[in-house]
Design a protein around this motif. Structure first.
Motif, PDB file in Angstrom:
ATOM      1  N   LEU A 124      76.488 -67.083 -37.548  1.00  0.00           N
ATOM      2  CA  LEU A 124      76.622 -65.624 -37.516  1.00  0.00           C
ATOM      3  C   LEU A 124      77.909 -65.213 -36.812  1.00  0.00           C
ATOM      4  O   LEU A 124      78.588 -64.272 -37.235  1.00  0.00           O
ATOM      5  CB  LEU A 124      75.415 -65.005 -36.801  1.00  0.00           C
ATOM      6  N   GLY A 125      78.280 -65.946 -35.766  1.00  0.00           N
ATOM      7  CA  GLY A 125      79.524 -65.652 -35.061  1.00  0.00           C
ATOM      8  C   GLY A 125      80.735 -65.860 -35.949  1.00  0.00           C
ATOM      9  O   GLY A 125      81.656 -65.031 -35.971  1.00  0.00           O
ATOM     10  N   MET A 126      80.747 -66.951 -36.701  1.00  0.00           N
ATOM     11  CA  MET A 126      81.857 -67.217 -37.616  1.00  0.00           C
ATOM     12  C   MET A 126      81.916 -66.171 -38.719  1.00  0.00           C
ATOM     13  O   MET A 126      82.992 -65.685 -39.083  1.00  0.00           O
ATOM     14  CB  MET A 126      81.702 -68.619 -38.222  1.00  0.00           C
ATOM     15  N   GLY A 127      80.751 -65.833 -39.267  1.00  0.00           N
ATOM     16  CA  GLY A 127      80.708 -64.830 -40.325  1.00  0.00           C
ATOM     17  C   GLY A 127      81.196 -63.479 -39.843  1.00  0.00           C
ATOM     18  O   GLY A 127      81.895 -62.754 -40.568  1.00  0.00           O
ATOM     19  N   THR A 128      80.865 -63.119 -38.607  1.00  0.00           N
ATOM     20  CA  THR A 128      81.309 -61.843 -38.031  1.00  0.00           C
ATOM     21  C   THR A 128      82.820 -61.800 -37.901  1.00  0.00           C
ATOM     22  O   THR A 128      83.461 -60.775 -38.209  1.00  0.00           O
ATOM     23  CB  THR A 128      80.658 -61.637 -36.650  1.00  0.00           C
ATOM     24  N   CYS A 129      83.418 -62.898 -37.451  1.00  0.00           N
ATOM     25  CA  CYS A 129      84.877 -62.950 -37.328  1.00  0.00           C
ATOM     26  C   CYS A 129      85.549 -62.726 -38.680  1.00  0.00           C
ATOM     27  O   CYS A 129      86.545 -61.985 -38.778  1.00  0.00           O
ATOM     28  CB  CYS A 129      85.306 -64.295 -36.745  1.00  0.00           C
ATOM     29  N   ARG A 130      85.018 -63.338 -39.722  1.00  0.00           N
ATOM     30  CA  ARG A 130      85.609 -63.178 -41.054  1.00  0.00           C
ATOM     31  C   ARG A 130      85.382 -61.766 -41.604  1.00  0.00           C
ATOM     32  O   ARG A 130      86.254 -61.187 -42.252  1.00  0.00           O
ATOM     33  CB  ARG A 130      85.027 -64.210 -42.018  1.00  0.00           C
ATOM     34  N   PHE A 131      84.195 -61.222 -41.351  1.00  0.00           N
ATOM     35  CA  PHE A 131      83.914 -59.839 -41.751  1.00  0.00           C
ATOM     36  C   PHE A 131      84.952 -58.900 -41.139  1.00  0.00           C
ATOM     37  O   PHE A 131      85.543 -58.062 -41.822  1.00  0.00           O
ATOM     38  CB  PHE A 131      82.505 -59.450 -41.288  1.00  0.00           C
ATOM     39  N   LEU A 132      85.188 -59.040 -39.840  1.00  0.00           N
ATOM     40  CA  LEU A 132      86.138 -58.174 -39.149  1.00  0.00           C
ATOM     41  C   LEU A 132      87.570 -58.409 -39.628  1.00  0.00           C
ATOM     42  O   LEU A 132      88.379 -57.473 -39.703  1.00  0.00           O
ATOM     43  CB  LEU A 132      86.040 -58.416 -37.641  1.00  0.00           C
ATOM     44  N   ASN A 133      87.890 -59.659 -39.979  1.00  0.00           N
ATOM     45  CA  ASN A 133      89.251 -59.962 -40.431  1.00  0.00           C
ATOM     46  C   ASN A 133      89.564 -59.281 -41.752  1.00  0.00           C
ATOM     47  O   ASN A 133      90.648 -58.726 -41.933  1.00  0.00           O
ATOM     48  CB  ASN A 133      89.425 -61.480 -40.561  1.00  0.00           C
ATOM     49  N   LEU A 134      88.615 -59.309 -42.698  1.00  0.00           N
ATOM     50  CA  LEU A 134      88.864 -58.618 -43.963  1.00  0.00           C
ATOM     51  C   LEU A 134      88.938 -57.107 -43.741  1.00  0.00           C
ATOM     52  O   LEU A 134      89.770 -56.421 -44.353  1.00  0.00           O
ATOM     53  CB  LEU A 134      87.786 -58.950 -44.989  1.00  0.00           C
ATOM     54  N   MET A 135      88.098 -56.589 -42.856  1.00  0.00           N
ATOM     55  CA  MET A 135      88.169 -55.167 -42.522  1.00  0.00           C
ATOM     56  C   MET A 135      89.512 -54.814 -41.893  1.00  0.00           C
ATOM     57  O   MET A 135      90.032 -53.710 -42.097  1.00  0.00           O
ATOM     58  CB  MET A 135      87.026 -54.799 -41.576  1.00  0.00           C
ATOM     59  N   LEU A 136      90.089 -55.745 -41.137  1.00  0.00           N
ATOM     60  CA  LEU A 136      91.420 -55.530 -40.564  1.00  0.00           C
ATOM     61  C   LEU A 136      92.441 -55.320 -41.674  1.00  0.00           C
ATOM     62  O   LEU A 136      93.308 -54.445 -41.586  1.00  0.00           O
ATOM     63  CB  LEU A 136      91.814 -56.722 -39.690  1.00  0.00           C
TER      64      LEU A 136
END
Length: 288
Positions: A124-136
């Protein structure tokens, strides 16, 4: 080599939210700043991951830069922190929304490096980082409140789900993986690809839907076939090699999303060319 998958996330988020002709993209400073921001945040997180793991690596992986004495833990921490500052500073120059997301990425990355990666919440931590990166990547021209746009959030959620699946699949790549764990990871990845296909069919450009869905199907089948080999013979080297390919597929996923939402093959090619440098660097540094 995985930094190029982070850059493809930025391109994906930017291209599906900014209606800009391909020929004009090099002139858009915001895009370059967001790419630099993502690279700084991603690489900074990787450096600090080694800093947090220094004590464990001293026992299990003494050849690593910090345990071997090639670089001090303090110097590595300073270097990682500098990369994070570069990432946040570049995002701040783009706008409020970008600054907010870069800060959230720093928090999520440090939580993962320092605590989550040794717990059940690691995927979940890894997925959250990627979610935020695409949102960036989708944050150019946004404020703290307007940055949460529905379409990029759904695309980012599918990416986050895919990365969660890869992380579950790869959880025991350094040791013996359970069949249940491998199958669970594959199931999550296929669900993410299915979500992307649904988003394209519901919100994409009409003439790009058939081709996009076919490409998603082919990608899904490829993952199933490669995973089946690993499940039948879960050797460490085979798992690591397959995980590397699954990470590389992030670039394909981002390119397919861009094509589905814009109908512009040239924009999709801008994303997929990142396969070349990622594959080249992968020959010297494993993707994991």
């Amino acid at each position: 080599p995985t930094v190029f998958t982070a850059l493809s996330n930025i391109l994906c988020g930017y291209l599906i939210t900014q209606q800009i002709p391909v020929a004009e993209l090099p002139q858009h400073t915001h895009l370059w700043l967001l790419l630099l921001s993502s690279a700084g945040l991603y690489l900074g997180g990787m450096v600090l991951n080694d800093v947090f793991d220094a004590a464990l690596d001293a026992v299990e992986r003494r050849e690593r830069p910090i345990p071997s004495g090639r670089i001090s833990r303090r110097a590595a921490a300073l270097f990682g922190a500098t990369l994070l500052v570069i990432g946040v500073s570049c995002a701040a120059m783009v706008g409020q929304g970008s600054l907010l997301l870069s800060g959230l990425i720093v928090v999520a990355g440090l939580l993962y490096d320092g605590y989550l990666k040794s717990t059940m919440a690691a995927p979940l931590g890894m997925g959250t980082c990627r979610f935020l990166n695409l949102m960036l990547g989708a944050s150019a021209g946004t404020t703290i409140t307007s940055v949460w746009q529905t379409t990029p959030m759904m695309v980012a959620a599918a990416l986050g789900m895919y990365v969660i699946g890869v992380t579950v699949f790869a959880k025991n790549e350094a040791g013996k993986s359970s069949t249940a764990g491998l199958l669970t990871g594959v199931g999550i990845m296929l669900s993410a690809i299915g979500l992307d296909a649904w988003l394209i069919s519901s919100h994409g450009v009409k003439n790009a839907i058939p081709g996009g869905q076919m490409a998603f199907l082919i990608l899904g089948l490829n993952i199933v076939m490669r995973s089946a080999i690993v499940v039948m013979k879960p050797a460490q080297a085979s798992i690591q090699r397959t995980v590397g390919l699954m990470l590389l597929y992030i670039i394909f996923l981002d390119a397919l999303v861009v094509f589905g939402f814009t109908g512009n093959a040239q924009k999709a090619v801008l994303v997929i060319v990142l396969i070349a440098p990622a594959s080249l660097v992968r020959r010297f540094i494993p993707m994991s």
